[in-house]
Design a protein around this motif. Structure first.
Motif: not given
Length: 291
Positions: A47-59
């Motif tokens: 989930f940390v990786m998702v938060g860093l990578v996905n456009p709806q988060f940090l992207g």
């Protein structure tokens, strides 16, 4: 061809189980405690990786985010040991087990609070298509999982054999008092072990999320990983990885050739057999302690 398809799929899943099982063994060897939140460490790292990578988060760029996620989980593991687990020193092992089970619930709650309870997909370049070899279709995500696990295994083997910190971890795991008298900072070494377990769990989480959807229940993979660690030998790092591969390979074959539902119990049936006939695990490294 079907056999090869099932085998490759099982090996990819088994690599993830093996990496999580590796975290179990790392902590057990250093502290003689069992971290039942290791699967939730994997989920949190994903989930940390998702938060860093996905456009709806940090992207952020995926390859920039990978070392950041590993750093976050390494710091998380170290601070957890510093702020919580060191205060459990001298307590019974069952108290530590209950603590880590409770910690798993807390991690799942916090992850749901931050990222929600709906399944998410990690925007990963590791899952960019399939490789077709005749009738066999292999996803690049599965290939990436296997390759990264091999590289991670080689790295950890070199780390424990060649570095001062790795040797200190081995010494502290065998005899903490003797290691202390030899000048090894045992508490800091244990903190480093928890940090390393967090990093390994994060790697497993990134690989797991690259293969499919991710939700907060992903942490329950730790149950299968624990079975893998016991099957392989709870004190053996190679055994943990081999146990993960065995569990991973059993699942698709049991799903294909056994009646419906039996695939879920097949790993645990093997666990019972191993405990009956080889209680220390298939690849155990038994040491006799003198007291």
């Amino acid at each position: 061809m079907e056999f090869l398809q099932l085998l490759l799929s099982g090996l990819a899943n088994g690599c993830v189980y093996g990496l999580v099982a590796l975290g179990f063994v790392l902590i057990y060897k250093a502290t003689e405690a069992v971290n039942f939140a290791q699967g939730d460490f994997m989920m949190l790292g994903a989930f940390v990786m998702v938060g860093l990578v996905n456009p709806q988060f940090l992207g952020l760029n995926f390859w920039l985010a990978v070392p950041l996620a590993l750093l976050v989980m390494g710091v998380f593991g170290y601070l957890l040991d510093l702020a919580v687990l060191r205060f459990m020193f001298g307590q019974s092992q069952i108290a530590v087990v209950i603590l880590t089970i409770s910690l798993g619930f807390v991690i799942r709650f916090v992850a749901g609070l931050i990222w929600g309870h709906e399944p998410l997909n990690l925007h990963s370049p590791l899952a960019f298509g399939d490789l077709r070899l005749g009738d066999v279709v292999i996803s690049f995500a599965d290939i990436s999982v296997i390759v990264v696990t091999v590289l991670m295994t080689l790295f950890l083997w070199q780390f424990f054999q060649r570095t001062k910190l790795g040797l200190a971890m081995q010494a502290a795991s065998q005899n903490q008092m003797a290691a202390y008298y030899m000048g090894i900072p045992v508490k800091r070494v244990q903190g480093a072990v928890w940090a390393l377990a967090g990093v390994v769990a994060c790697v497993a989480g990134i690989l797991y999320a690259s293969k499919g959807t991710l939700d907060i229940s992903a942490g329950f993979i730790g149950i299968k990983a624990f079975a893998a660690a016991v099957i392989g030998g709870f004190g053996s790092l190679p055994g943990a990885l081999m146990g993960g591969l065995i569990v991973g390979v059993i699942e698709p074959f049991a799903s294909r050739y056994l009646p419906a539902g039996y695939s879920q119990i097949a790993p645990y049936a093997l666990l019972i057999i191993v405990l009956v006939f080889r209680p220390n695990g298939l690849f155990s490294q038994v040491r006799i302690k003198k007291v």
